[in-house]
Design a protein around this motif. Structure first.
Motif, PDB file in Angstrom:
ATOM      1  N   GLY A 481       0.979  -1.173   0.020  1.00 61.52           N
ATOM      2  CA  GLY A 481      -0.060   0.063  -0.161  1.00 61.52           C
ATOM      3  C   GLY A 481       0.853   1.416   0.125  1.00 61.52           C
ATOM      4  O   GLY A 481       0.481   2.063  -0.660  1.00 61.52           O
ATOM      5  N   TYR A 482       1.910   1.161   0.815  1.00 58.83           N
ATOM      6  CA  TYR A 482       2.952   2.574   0.802  1.00 58.83           C
ATOM      7  C   TYR A 482       3.550   2.751  -0.391  1.00 58.83           C
ATOM      8  O   TYR A 482       3.584   3.958  -1.065  1.00 58.83           O
ATOM      9  CB  TYR A 482       3.816   2.341   1.931  1.00 58.83           C
ATOM     10  N   LEU A 483       3.904   1.743  -1.235  1.00 59.32           N
ATOM     11  CA  LEU A 483       4.606   1.873  -2.696  1.00 59.32           C
ATOM     12  C   LEU A 483       3.596   2.317  -3.533  1.00 59.32           C
ATOM     13  O   LEU A 483       3.984   2.976  -4.441  1.00 59.32           O
ATOM     14  CB  LEU A 483       5.102   0.274  -2.854  1.00 59.32           C
ATOM     15  N   GLU A 484       2.341   1.641  -3.542  1.00 56.60           N
ATOM     16  CA  GLU A 484       1.310   2.112  -4.361  1.00 56.60           C
ATOM     17  C   GLU A 484       0.802   3.433  -3.995  1.00 56.60           C
ATOM     18  O   GLU A 484       0.320   4.218  -5.297  1.00 56.60           O
ATOM     19  CB  GLU A 484       0.246   1.175  -4.141  1.00 56.60           C
ATOM     20  N   ARG A 512      13.828  -1.959   9.181  1.00 57.61           N
ATOM     21  CA  ARG A 512      14.675  -2.615  10.131  1.00 57.61           C
ATOM     22  C   ARG A 512      14.721  -4.104   9.620  1.00 57.61           C
ATOM     23  O   ARG A 512      15.922  -4.595   9.374  1.00 57.61           O
ATOM     24  CB  ARG A 512      14.035  -2.680  11.351  1.00 57.61           C
ATOM     25  N   LEU A 513      13.468  -4.715   8.979  1.00 50.25           N
ATOM     26  CA  LEU A 513      13.677  -6.027   8.505  1.00 50.25           C
ATOM     27  C   LEU A 513      14.682  -6.217   7.374  1.00 50.25           C
ATOM     28  O   LEU A 513      15.111  -7.008   7.008  1.00 50.25           O
ATOM     29  CB  LEU A 513      12.477  -6.689   8.472  1.00 50.25           C
ATOM     30  N   LEU A 514      14.174  -5.180   6.560  1.00 53.02           N
ATOM     31  CA  LEU A 514      14.936  -5.246   5.065  1.00 53.02           C
ATOM     32  C   LEU A 514      16.207  -4.387   5.126  1.00 53.02           C
ATOM     33  O   LEU A 514      17.077  -4.745   4.014  1.00 53.02           O
ATOM     34  CB  LEU A 514      13.883  -4.792   4.119  1.00 53.02           C
ATOM     35  N   GLY A 515      16.492  -3.739   6.013  1.00 57.68           N
ATOM     36  CA  GLY A 515      17.700  -2.973   5.815  1.00 57.68           C
ATOM     37  C   GLY A 515      17.464  -1.918   4.667  1.00 57.68           C
ATOM     38  O   GLY A 515      18.626  -1.619   4.312  1.00 57.68           O
ATOM     39  N   ARG A 516      16.474  -1.249   4.600  1.00 68.36           N
ATOM     40  CA  ARG A 516      16.161  -0.398   3.422  1.00 68.36           C
ATOM     41  C   ARG A 516      15.839   0.844   4.014  1.00 68.36           C
ATOM     42  O   ARG A 516      15.031   0.866   5.079  1.00 68.36           O
ATOM     43  CB  ARG A 516      15.240  -0.926   2.353  1.00 68.36           C
ATOM     44  N   ASP A 517      15.747   1.901   3.237  1.00 68.07           N
ATOM     45  CA  ASP A 517      15.606   3.305   3.424  1.00 68.07           C
ATOM     46  C   ASP A 517      14.297   3.481   2.489  1.00 68.07           C
ATOM     47  O   ASP A 517      14.463   3.839   1.403  1.00 68.07           O
ATOM     48  CB  ASP A 517      16.589   4.189   3.142  1.00 68.07           C
ATOM     49  N   LEU A 518      12.975   3.504   3.190  1.00 66.88           N
ATOM     50  CA  LEU A 518      11.693   3.667   2.567  1.00 66.88           C
ATOM     51  C   LEU A 518      11.751   5.251   1.991  1.00 66.88           C
ATOM     52  O   LEU A 518      10.747   5.449   1.168  1.00 66.88           O
ATOM     53  CB  LEU A 518      10.666   3.274   3.281  1.00 66.88           C
ATOM     54  N   ASP A 519      12.430   6.208   2.421  1.00 66.17           N
ATOM     55  CA  ASP A 519      12.397   7.467   1.662  1.00 66.17           C
ATOM     56  C   ASP A 519      13.166   7.467   0.496  1.00 66.17           C
ATOM     57  O   ASP A 519      13.195   8.627  -0.086  1.00 66.17           O
ATOM     58  CB  ASP A 519      12.857   8.337   2.840  1.00 66.17           C
ATOM     59  N   GLY A 521      13.861   6.828  -3.215  1.00 69.20           N
ATOM     60  CA  GLY A 521      13.067   6.695  -4.339  1.00 69.20           C
ATOM     61  C   GLY A 521      13.720   5.397  -5.012  1.00 69.20           C
ATOM     62  O   GLY A 521      12.962   4.471  -5.597  1.00 69.20           O
ATOM     63  N   ASP A 522      15.050   5.314  -5.298  1.00 69.23           N
ATOM     64  CA  ASP A 522      15.448   4.096  -5.942  1.00 69.23           C
ATOM     65  C   ASP A 522      15.246   2.831  -5.007  1.00 69.23           C
ATOM     66  O   ASP A 522      14.825   1.839  -5.731  1.00 69.23           O
ATOM     67  CB  ASP A 522      17.088   4.322  -6.060  1.00 69.23           C
ATOM     68  N   GLN A 523      15.305   3.075  -3.827  1.00 69.80           N
ATOM     69  CA  GLN A 523      15.162   1.633  -2.863  1.00 69.80           C
ATOM     70  C   GLN A 523      13.694   1.381  -2.914  1.00 69.80           C
ATOM     71  O   GLN A 523      13.283   0.070  -3.062  1.00 69.80           O
ATOM     72  CB  GLN A 523      15.533   1.846  -1.419  1.00 69.80           C
ATOM     73  N   ARG A 524      12.690   2.315  -2.998  1.00 70.16           N
ATOM     74  CA  ARG A 524      11.314   1.831  -3.195  1.00 70.16           C
ATOM     75  C   ARG A 524      11.031   1.295  -4.619  1.00 70.16           C
ATOM     76  O   ARG A 524      10.092   0.356  -4.570  1.00 70.16           O
ATOM     77  CB  ARG A 524      10.490   3.353  -2.910  1.00 70.16           C
ATOM     78  N   VAL A 529       9.607  -3.407  -7.621  1.00 77.01           N
ATOM     79  CA  VAL A 529       9.761  -4.575  -8.602  1.00 77.01           C
ATOM     80  C   VAL A 529       9.725  -5.962  -8.082  1.00 77.01           C
ATOM     81  O   VAL A 529       9.341  -6.810  -8.547  1.00 77.01           O
ATOM     82  CB  VAL A 529      11.272  -4.477  -9.534  1.00 77.01           C
ATOM     83  N   ALA A 530      10.429  -5.954  -6.818  1.00 75.72           N
ATOM     84  CA  ALA A 530      10.252  -7.069  -6.040  1.00 75.72           C
ATOM     85  C   ALA A 530       8.940  -7.692  -5.649  1.00 75.72           C
ATOM     86  O   ALA A 530       8.685  -8.995  -5.776  1.00 75.72           O
ATOM     87  CB  ALA A 530      11.261  -7.081  -4.598  1.00 75.72           C
ATOM     88  N   LEU A 531       8.023  -7.149  -5.450  1.00 82.01           N
ATOM     89  CA  LEU A 531       6.600  -7.182  -5.045  1.00 82.01           C
ATOM     90  C   LEU A 531       6.096  -7.507  -6.475  1.00 82.01           C
ATOM     91  O   LEU A 531       5.203  -8.575  -6.395  1.00 82.01           O
ATOM     92  CB  LEU A 531       5.839  -6.067  -4.680  1.00 82.01           C
ATOM     93  N   GLN A 532       6.559  -6.843  -7.541  1.00 83.51           N
ATOM     94  CA  GLN A 532       5.729  -7.405  -8.870  1.00 83.51           C
ATOM     95  C   GLN A 532       6.209  -8.972  -9.167  1.00 83.51           C
ATOM     96  O   GLN A 532       5.257  -9.754  -9.721  1.00 83.51           O
ATOM     97  CB  GLN A 532       6.240  -6.396  -9.964  1.00 83.51           C
ATOM     98  N   VAL A 533       7.571  -9.141  -9.056  1.00 78.96           N
ATOM     99  CA  VAL A 533       8.127 -10.522  -9.264  1.00 78.96           C
ATOM    100  C   VAL A 533       7.250 -11.479  -8.181  1.00 78.96           C
ATOM    101  O   VAL A 533       7.008 -12.683  -8.838  1.00 78.96           O
ATOM    102  CB  VAL A 533       9.570 -10.488  -9.050  1.00 78.96           C
ATOM    103  N   LEU A 534       7.157 -11.122  -7.471  1.00 73.21           N
ATOM    104  CA  LEU A 534       6.172 -12.020  -6.098  1.00 73.21           C
ATOM    105  C   LEU A 534       5.095 -12.166  -6.687  1.00 73.21           C
ATOM    106  O   LEU A 534       4.360 -13.453  -6.427  1.00 73.21           O
ATOM    107  CB  LEU A 534       6.218 -11.515  -4.788  1.00 73.21           C
ATOM    108  N   ASP A 535       4.304 -11.304  -7.065  1.00 75.70           N
ATOM    109  CA  ASP A 535       2.937 -11.585  -7.643  1.00 75.70           C
ATOM    110  C   ASP A 535       3.018 -12.280  -8.894  1.00 75.70           C
ATOM    111  O   ASP A 535       2.041 -13.411  -8.943  1.00 75.70           O
ATOM    112  CB  ASP A 535       2.290 -10.095  -8.223  1.00 75.70           C
TER     113      ASP A 535
END
Length: 540
Positions: A481-484, A512-519, A521-524, A529-535
């Protein structure tokens, strides 16, 4: 010792004269030099005044000259009777009665076209007959064995259910000549070149074939000197098979022999049986094979490809080609779809090849004039394919300006098909898919079996998926939801029915779990893309 050639042609007058047993007598051809290629069926020694009454034709007549009449009229009668019965040649020994051939004999032989051969030295005629008869009988035995092998080979082909391509290939191998099967409208359906190329064999095929008149039995016809025989059953004619003389493109070729006739007639018989026992018409099989050769680029040269396609009735000059793939839901749908597509193309006057490329995939190669809109033709074809079998997918490659570019067009169509999942919605303006329809999701769908894609999704989302599985949470849904919402936390909270504080807390846990910065743009983008692959992997 000169013997018949390997092809098994009959022993000729020239062959006999070259044998040591006769060559020692100093043979000289006085008349009929251009006729020493006559076959010799037997050798006959005679000292009779009327030897013709004991002959059946094809004999080499040996004489010392003793029985020849003294008067010119009698000589003419003697020679005339030999010529009438079909004697191969007259051989006279100039040792006992004559030392030069009588003028009356020379004139009579020349008038009747009978080869006259003189021998300057004494020759043992009995030895001549023994040697020549041994060769003739041996040649006949060899011919019988070769004929038996031909019959056995075609019987084996028939028993194992060989198709027309196998039968024609066998005929070409046995005869050492190019063999072509054509239908009633002079389309070359199967061509097996021998000693040449498809281009040389098939260039201008329809014109050359129409210049070769039809035959009711096996015979040599037409300006090209083709050996042809009909392929038919109980009065219904389906086409004919032609054997071309010598290497394609040559003007002087060896004449056809009895074995060639046997091979061609057995070819026609095997083709008839194949037609009766196989459900697919010849034309459909020919289209399938031509398509597969184009798709897999199995032609020896672009010129061979053009000649073969043109011989099937497709234009190759000033033509644009469009590759279409029709994927049907089940194997049992292919035959019906293939028939419907062929009928539609015939009805609309479109020139195309239609054929099965895989158990549930049909290929269509449309040949269109450059001025003709290709999307309109594909749209009509696509609707015909979709109507009887819901779930059918039609994929199209970009147009190919030349036949040599057709394989590329089919590769494009295959990539479009790979990127089109089951139930993929059609564009609003058409009923087929093309390359421009492939977005990120469809690209990932095409690559779903690539372990690198699977590894990418696991590395990006694995810890989050594991946490949800162990703790019964649904952080993946929050992330989605956050990415969309393009990183808008307020929108994320509203769409998810959550408070802003809950959203903030969950996002911090995700980071914390993913070790990513959701702010970022590149990491979002990476996570999206990873969620698209999962789908795609989950079939969503």
């Amino acid at each position: 010792m000169r013997c018949p050639d390997p092809a098994g042609r009959p022993l000729t007058v020239a062959d006999v004269l070259a044998l040591p047993v006769l060559a020692g007598g100093g043979p000289r051809v006085v008349t009929g030099v251009d006729r020493v290629d006559r076959p010799v069926r037997w050798v006959h020694i005679t000292e009779l005044t009327d030897p013709a009454s004991f002959l059946k034709g094809g004999e080499l007549v040996l004489t010392t000259g003793m029985p020849l009449p003294d008067d010119a009229a009698g000589v003419r009668r003697y020679v005339g009777e030999l010529a009438a019965v079909g004697a191969a040649a007259l051989v006279i020994e100039l040792v006992r009665r004559y030392h030069r051939p009588p003028d009356a004999l020379v004139d009579a032989c020349r008038a009747h076209g009978l080869p006259l051969v003189t021998l300057a030295k004494d020759v043992n005629f009995l030895e001549v007959t023994q040697v020549v008869h041994a060769l003739i009988l041996g040649n006949q035995a060899d011919a019988m064995r070769r004929t038996q092998r031909v019959h056995e080979a075609f019987t084996a082909l028939t028993l194992r259910g060989a198709g027309p391509e196998d039968v024609v290939r066998a005929a070409a191998e046995m005869s050492g000549r190019t063999v072509v099967l054509e239908n009633l409208v002079h389309r070359a359906l199967v061509c097996e070149p021998s000693g040449g190329t498809v281009e040389a064999a098939l260039t201008g095929w329809e014109r050359r074939s129409r210049a070769t008149p039809p035959a009711d039995h096996t015979e040599v016809l037409g300006p090209g000197g083709w050996l042809v025989t009909p392929v038919e059953y109980q009065g219904e004619r389906w086409g004919r098979v032609a054997m071309l003389p010598g290497p394609p493109g040559t003007t002087a070729a060896p004449s056809f022999g009895p074995e060639d006739v046997t091979v061609l007639e057995r070819t026609a018989m095997a083709l008839t049986i194949a037609r009766l026992t196989r459900s697919a018409p010849w034309e459909r099989t020919a289209h399938r094979n031509a398509l597969r050769d184009l798709v897999e680029q199995r032609h020896r040269s672009p010129a061979d490809a053009r000649a073969r396609v043109a011989a099937l009735g497709l234009p190759t000059d000033r033509t644009r080609f469009v590759a279409v793939l029709v994927d049907v839901p089940a194997r049992e749908d292919t035959a019906r779809a293939e028939a419907r597509l062929s009928e539609e193309l015939d009805a609309t006057g479109h020139q195309a090849l239609v054929g099965l490329l895989a158990p549930t995939r049909l290929g269509v190669l449309l040949a269109l004039r450059p001025s003709r809109p290709w999307r309109q033709a594909v749209e009509r074809l696509s609707r015909v394919a979709l109507a009887p079998a819901p779930g059918t997918t039609v994929s199209v490659g970009s147009p190919a300006p030349d036949l040599a570019d057709v394989a590329r067009s089919f590769r494009e169509a295959a990539r479009v098909a790979e990127a089109t999942g089951p139930g993929e919605p059609l564009p609003p303006d058409r009923s087929f898919h093309e390359r421009s329809d492939i977005g990120l999701r469809r690209l990932l769908f095409a690559l779903r079996d690539d372990t690198r894609i699977q590894d990418y999704a696991q590395r990006r989302l694995g810890p989050l998926l594991d946490h949800d599985a162990r703790h019964g949470t649904d952080l993946v849904t929050t992330l989605r939801g956050y990415l969309e919402a393009a990183g808008n936390k307020t929108v994320t909270a509203r769409l998810g029915g959550l408070s802003r504080e809950t959203v903030y807390q969950r996002l911090r846990t995700i980071e914390r779990l993913l070790g990513r910065d959701l702010d970022s743009g590149d990491q979002r983008t990476e996570l999206h893309v990873a969620l698209q692959v999962l789908d795609v992997l989950r079939g969503r």
